[in-house]
Each structure stands twice: as C-alpha cells, then as structure tokens.
Design an enzyme around this catalytic site. Structure first.
Site, mmCIF file in Angstrom:
data_model
loop_
_atom_site.group_PDB
_atom_site.id
_atom_site.type_symbol
_atom_site.label_atom_id
_atom_site.label_comp_id
_atom_site.label_asym_id
_atom_site.label_seq_id
_atom_site.Cartn_x
_atom_site.Cartn_y
_atom_site.Cartn_z
ATOM 1 N N GLY A 130 2.602 5.557 -6.300
ATOM 2 C CA GLY A 130 2.230 5.497 -4.894
ATOM 3 C C GLY A 130 1.491 6.735 -4.431
ATOM 4 O O GLY A 130 0.651 6.666 -3.522
ATOM 5 N N GLU A 136 -2.040 6.126 -5.323
ATOM 6 C CA GLU A 136 -2.617 5.118 -4.431
ATOM 7 C C GLU A 136 -2.908 5.693 -3.054
ATOM 8 O O GLU A 136 -3.887 5.314 -2.400
ATOM 9 C CB GLU A 136 -1.680 3.920 -4.337
ATOM 10 C CG GLU A 136 -1.610 3.141 -5.647
ATOM 11 C CD GLU A 136 -0.688 1.938 -5.585
ATOM 12 O OE1 GLU A 136 -1.182 0.809 -5.723
ATOM 13 O OE2 GLU A 136 0.525 2.148 -5.378
#
Length: 247
Positions: free
Chosen positions: A107, A110
């Site tokens: 994450g 991302e």
C-alpha cells in the site's frame, strides 16, 4: 487543521507537507491513517494547495497494516478502503509529490504511485509483495504501475515479486530524480517552489486534461479557453513582455 495521530502536517500558504508518522510500524497504512489522509484531502479540496507526502525515520510506508488486513473480508474489499483514498489523492486539484526514502511497499508503493511526481533517495525500494500474502495489489497498482513504467515492468513487480531500486525506478520513469537522503526534503520543496510560481488555474486544468481518458483535443480546447480569458494569464504575459522589452 486538527492534531493527528499518524501524520505530521506542516501547513504553509501554498502547500501541505505531510509526513506519515507510524515509525514503530514502519509507517504502515492503517485505518487511522486512512481517515486522517482523507481529512487532508478534504482540506486540499476546499482550499487547493500543493501536497508533499513523505515518511518518518527513513521509511516511506512499508505497506498496509497486516494485522488489520488479516481481519478484512469481502465487505471491506468492496468498500475500497485504500483504493478510494489513493484515488482521491490522485484527483486532488493541484499537483502532488511523493518524496520516498527507504521502503515503499504494498500500500505504501500504491500511495506513491497515486502521486503526480516521485522523488527518491538511493535507499528507496518500490515493490508489491501482496500475492505472497494471498492477496493482490488492489489499490491501484494493477493499472497505475503499468501506466507509469509499462506493462512488462509492472508484471515483473506485480507477478514476479521484483523490487525496484531507486536507480531502476528512475530508469523506468517511476522516479523523477534520485537525491541523497539529507537533501530529499530540500529538493522536494524546490520542486514545489517551481510549481508554486505557475498559475494555479493552469496547473489545475493541465492536471485535469492529463488525467482525461483517451485523446482529448476538445478538453484541451475548453481548458485553454478558460485560461486565455483569465486575468492571471493577462498579468503573467504582460509581465513577460515587459521584461523582454527592458532586457
């Protein structure tokens, strides 16, 4: 802006500099951080400014919080907890910069992909190890990374478990510049300083057109039509012509 549990926020007239601050968890993105980043987004939507994202203690963000992910199921996936946040960051009105030191994994990677421009230190590492944990990179990596570095490299990262060093990330275009760690913040703010000299309306419309799907000459024309009628454009071009005449 309120005090945060997981973020440090330096609020300036033209920008917010936000530091992910969960060093005990290598700045892993948990629900509290998601909520607080949404609050930051709300502030930037109400009063558009530039955004700088970085991480505390030599790490950008080493992923999502695995303890929380373990308890998530279908319903949480359909809520798009991280993906909705990262999409909101990607759609902020003015440019966003991620200054990445150390790990940007899962994450965390991302989140960096969702920013408009990325700077990195030589110690930066980008990767998406989600399949090793029985899940996929479902908060934008499966399409943003391919747009940023091309399908072949994206498959190496997302399917092959490849981690990109800072030098590789720069070579593939994921990172704009690699700078020594002690200079990262100064370089990031210098980039924001250059942006801040531009017309906010021009930056905002350029970002909108860049993000529009497919060919968009009509969008170009409409955005330019708005800018050509602006007082800001007239003042900037008049000043440019006056400087040229006096030189």
């Amino acid at each position: 802006m309120s005090e945060f549990e997981t973020l440090l926020v330096d609020e300036r007239p033209d920008r917010l500099a936000v530091t992910l601050n969960r060093p005990q968890a290598r700045n892993a993105i948990n629900l509290a951080m998601v909520r607080e980043l949404h609050e930051v987004c709300g502030a930037l939507e109400r009063r558009p400014r530039l955004l700088l994202l970085t991480g505390a203690d030599g790490v950008f963000a080493a992923g999502a919080d695995i303890a929380e992910l373990l308890d998530r199921g279908r319903d949480e996936a359909l809520q798009g907890i991280n993906s909705r946040l990262f999409d909101r960051i990607a759609r902020l009105p003015l440019p966003t910069v991620a200054a990445v030191d150390g790990y940007a994994l899962g994450g965390g990677a991302e989140l960096a992909y969702a920013c408009d421009i990325r700077l990195a230190t030589p110690e930066a590492v980008f990767g998406n190890p989600e399949p090793a944990l029985g899940i996929m990179a479902a908060a934008g990596a499966c399409w943003r990374l391919a747009e940023l570095v091309g399908g072949s490299v994206a498959k190496q990262v997302l399917l092959g478990g490849r981690r990109l060093t800072a030098a590789e990330a720069e070579r593939f275009g994921l990172v704009a510049e690699v700078v020594p760690g002690p200079e990262l913040a100064a370089h990031a703010h210098a980039l924001l300083d250059r942006m801040a000299k531009s017309s906010p309306a021009a930056l905002r419309l350029t970002k909108l057109v860049l993000g529009a799907p497919g060919a968009h000459p009509v969008a170009d024309d409409l955005a330019q039509a708005v800018l050509l009628e602006s007082a800001d454009k007239r003042e900037r071009m008049t000043a440019f012509l006056e400087r040229r005449r006096s030189s």
